[in-house]
Write a protein that holds these residues in place. Sequence first.
Motif, PDB file in Angstrom:
ATOM      1  N   MET A   1     -37.508  -5.690  -4.829  1.00 41.80           N
ATOM      2  CA  MET A   1     -36.661  -5.882  -6.005  1.00 41.80           C
ATOM      3  C   MET A   1     -37.417  -5.565  -7.288  1.00 41.80           C
ATOM      4  N   ALA A   2     -38.686  -5.994  -7.360  1.00 44.58           N
ATOM      5  CA  ALA A   2     -39.478  -5.749  -8.552  1.00 44.58           C
ATOM      6  C   ALA A   2     -39.645  -4.251  -8.799  1.00 44.58           C
ATOM      7  N   VAL A   3     -39.825  -3.474  -7.718  1.00 44.99           N
ATOM      8  CA  VAL A   3     -39.971  -2.030  -7.862  1.00 44.99           C
ATOM      9  C   VAL A   3     -38.691  -1.413  -8.408  1.00 44.99           C
ATOM     10  N   LEU A   4     -37.543  -1.869  -7.874  1.00 48.45           N
ATOM     11  CA  LEU A   4     -36.264  -1.354  -8.347  1.00 48.45           C
ATOM     12  C   LEU A   4     -36.047  -1.706  -9.826  1.00 48.45           C
ATOM     13  N   GLU A   5     -36.453  -2.909 -10.205  1.00 49.70           N
ATOM     14  CA  GLU A   5     -36.330  -3.308 -11.607  1.00 49.70           C
ATOM     15  C   GLU A   5     -37.202  -2.431 -12.503  1.00 49.70           C
ATOM     16  N   GLN A   6     -38.423  -2.145 -12.036  1.00 50.99           N
ATOM     17  CA  GLN A   6     -39.319  -1.307 -12.825  1.00 50.99           C
ATOM     18  C   GLN A   6     -38.786   0.108 -12.933  1.00 50.99           C
ATOM     19  N   LEU A   7     -38.252   0.647 -11.835  1.00 51.45           N
ATOM     20  CA  LEU A   7     -37.660   1.987 -11.858  1.00 51.45           C
ATOM     21  C   LEU A   7     -36.474   2.019 -12.814  1.00 51.45           C
ATOM     22  N   PRO A 110     -49.860   2.099 -18.795  1.00 46.12           N
ATOM     23  CA  PRO A 110     -48.793   1.126 -19.078  1.00 46.12           C
ATOM     24  C   PRO A 110     -48.054   0.663 -17.824  1.00 46.12           C
ATOM     25  N   LEU A 111     -47.881   1.564 -16.845  1.00 43.95           N
ATOM     26  CA  LEU A 111     -47.196   1.175 -15.615  1.00 43.95           C
ATOM     27  C   LEU A 111     -48.048   0.201 -14.805  1.00 43.95           C
ATOM     28  N   VAL A 112     -49.351   0.454 -14.719  1.00 43.81           N
ATOM     29  CA  VAL A 112     -50.245  -0.471 -14.032  1.00 43.81           C
ATOM     30  C   VAL A 112     -50.196  -1.840 -14.706  1.00 43.81           C
ATOM     31  N   ALA A 113     -50.235  -1.838 -16.046  1.00 37.74           N
ATOM     32  CA  ALA A 113     -50.202  -3.101 -16.789  1.00 37.74           C
ATOM     33  C   ALA A 113     -48.917  -3.869 -16.530  1.00 37.74           C
ATOM     34  N   ALA A 114     -47.807  -3.147 -16.388  1.00 37.77           N
ATOM     35  CA  ALA A 114     -46.513  -3.796 -16.205  1.00 37.77           C
ATOM     36  C   ALA A 114     -46.293  -4.297 -14.781  1.00 37.77           C
ATOM     37  N   PRO A 247     -59.329  -3.793  -3.139  1.00 39.05           N
ATOM     38  CA  PRO A 247     -57.886  -3.526  -3.094  1.00 39.05           C
ATOM     39  C   PRO A 247     -57.229  -3.412  -4.466  1.00 39.05           C
ATOM     40  N   THR A 248     -57.628  -4.259  -5.412  1.00 37.53           N
ATOM     41  CA  THR A 248     -57.015  -4.199  -6.745  1.00 37.53           C
ATOM     42  C   THR A 248     -57.385  -2.907  -7.450  1.00 37.53           C
ATOM     43  N   ALA A 249     -58.665  -2.565  -7.417  1.00 39.79           N
ATOM     44  CA  ALA A 249     -59.129  -1.331  -8.057  1.00 39.79           C
ATOM     45  C   ALA A 249     -58.525  -0.113  -7.373  1.00 39.79           C
ATOM     46  N   LEU A 250     -58.425  -0.148  -6.043  1.00 41.86           N
ATOM     47  CA  LEU A 250     -57.841   0.966  -5.306  1.00 41.86           C
ATOM     48  C   LEU A 250     -56.390   1.170  -5.723  1.00 41.86           C
ATOM     49  N   SER A 251     -55.624   0.090  -5.799  1.00 40.36           N
ATOM     50  CA  SER A 251     -54.215   0.193  -6.184  1.00 40.36           C
ATOM     51  C   SER A 251     -54.065   0.789  -7.571  1.00 40.36           C
ATOM     52  N   ALA A 252     -54.890   0.302  -8.506  1.00 38.61           N
ATOM     53  CA  ALA A 252     -54.824   0.804  -9.883  1.00 38.61           C
ATOM     54  C   ALA A 252     -55.163   2.288  -9.935  1.00 38.61           C
ATOM     55  N   ALA A 253     -56.224   2.692  -9.239  1.00 37.49           N
ATOM     56  CA  ALA A 253     -56.671   4.086  -9.275  1.00 37.49           C
ATOM     57  C   ALA A 253     -55.637   5.020  -8.655  1.00 37.49           C
ATOM     58  N   VAL A 254     -55.044   4.618  -7.540  1.00 38.03           N
ATOM     59  CA  VAL A 254     -54.056   5.465  -6.869  1.00 38.03           C
ATOM     60  C   VAL A 254     -52.832   5.683  -7.762  1.00 38.03           C
ATOM     61  N   ILE A 255     -52.364   4.630  -8.408  1.00 36.68           N
ATOM     62  CA  ILE A 255     -51.210   4.772  -9.296  1.00 36.68           C
ATOM     63  C   ILE A 255     -51.566   5.642 -10.498  1.00 36.68           C
ATOM     64  N   MET A 256     -52.770   5.490 -11.014  1.00 33.81           N
ATOM     65  CA  MET A 256     -53.194   6.343 -12.127  1.00 33.81           C
ATOM     66  C   MET A 256     -53.211   7.814 -11.716  1.00 33.81           C
ATOM     67  N   PHE A 257     -53.690   8.101 -10.511  1.00 34.92           N
ATOM     68  CA  PHE A 257     -53.714   9.483 -10.033  1.00 34.92           C
ATOM     69  C   PHE A 257     -52.315  10.008  -9.717  1.00 34.92           C
ATOM     70  N   GLY A 258     -51.358   9.118  -9.541  1.00 33.45           N
ATOM     71  CA  GLY A 258     -49.988   9.544  -9.276  1.00 33.45           C
ATOM     72  C   GLY A 258     -49.200   9.872 -10.523  1.00 33.45           C
ATOM     73  N   SER A 259     -49.807   9.725 -11.702  1.00 33.26           N
ATOM     74  CA  SER A 259     -49.098  10.009 -12.947  1.00 33.26           C
ATOM     75  C   SER A 259     -48.789  11.505 -13.057  1.00 33.26           C
ATOM     76  N   LEU A 297     -45.333   4.341  -4.967  1.00 27.99           N
ATOM     77  CA  LEU A 297     -46.712   3.859  -5.031  1.00 27.99           C
ATOM     78  C   LEU A 297     -46.774   2.378  -5.463  1.00 27.99           C
ATOM     79  N   VAL A 298     -45.937   2.011  -6.434  1.00 30.71           N
ATOM     80  CA  VAL A 298     -45.899   0.629  -6.871  1.00 30.71           C
ATOM     81  C   VAL A 298     -45.431  -0.269  -5.729  1.00 30.71           C
ATOM     82  N   TRP A 299     -44.457   0.195  -4.976  1.00 28.30           N
ATOM     83  CA  TRP A 299     -43.961  -0.580  -3.827  1.00 28.30           C
ATOM     84  C   TRP A 299     -45.046  -0.737  -2.764  1.00 28.30           C
ATOM     85  N   LEU A 300     -45.815   0.322  -2.519  1.00 30.61           N
ATOM     86  CA  LEU A 300     -46.854   0.271  -1.491  1.00 30.61           C
ATOM     87  C   LEU A 300     -48.071  -0.542  -1.918  1.00 30.61           C
TER      88      LEU A 300
END
Length: 302
Positions: A1-7, A110-114, A247-259, A297-300
């Motif tokens: 649900m959170a992913v859908l809200e963010q989208l 900004p997406l990582v922060a949110a 895990p936290t750093a990995l998640s942040a880095a992957v989303i940043m690379f997905g921009s 990516l946010v969902w995963l």
Amino acid sequence: MAVLEQLGFMLVFLAVGAAARSVSLLTERRTKTLTAVAFYVALPALIFTSTFDRPLRELISPALLVGLWIVIGATAAVGWVVHRRRANDARRSVAIVQSYHGNMGFLGLPLVAATLGGEATAVASVVLGLGALTHVPATVFTLIRINDSDASLSGELRALATNPVLISLAAGIAASVGGLGVPAVAVAGLDAVSTLALPLALLCVGAKLDTGLSLSALRPATGVVLLKVVWMPVLGWAVFSALSLGPTALSAAVIMFGSPTAVSTYVYTSELGGDAAFASMNVVVTTVASLGTLSGLVWLFG
């Protein structure tokens, strides 16, 4: 649900930006002003507040540094191979740089922060800073080299010294290392300003989107889209997992690379002899495509 809200949040602000442009509410001049506020005010506030009170070991690690350069270098190399048969140098150079040079500041951070919280935002701020130090020289060199531009590489790189992303990151790390206290009132004010980063960025991107592109016109952008918003985050996940990044750093880095592809690549292209129309189209197409991939990516990883 959170992913859908963010989208939904992202789509709404993009649509508002596009609608505001269509009725001349967001003119080119006003869009530039909003972009400047986001880049010079909201984004630096977000970077500083996420880094100034965190230990340096939480911000920077050998795995993060090595992994970042591996991902960017490997994607650039693959881009050279994939795009080597482009019809002309002006288009080939653009395709290469836009395959790895991401919009980490306007959409990634900004997406990582949110979605991922303070610790992930701090890591993402470091990725953004290191990314800028890597992306800009590589992009400028590639465009000058392939297009035989007369521009000075050193002159282009001097602009990095006044980049607000790097200045705010350096200030945050200095405060962290030096143990400098920041008044609570100042932190609260910067926090409030930082919340504007994502909405302002989305409004500006929406105002610049060209919705009149035909399907046939989009085909040349396919390789750039696949490398930027599919290959790069997948490679990032594989590399950082192999390097045992947390895990936290990995998640942040992957989303940043997905921009998606950075808007700044259009500016560099216009100045350094690339195909500006092709660059503009790639920015639009990767941005639209990233709405789906970033949500995944946010969902995963969220």
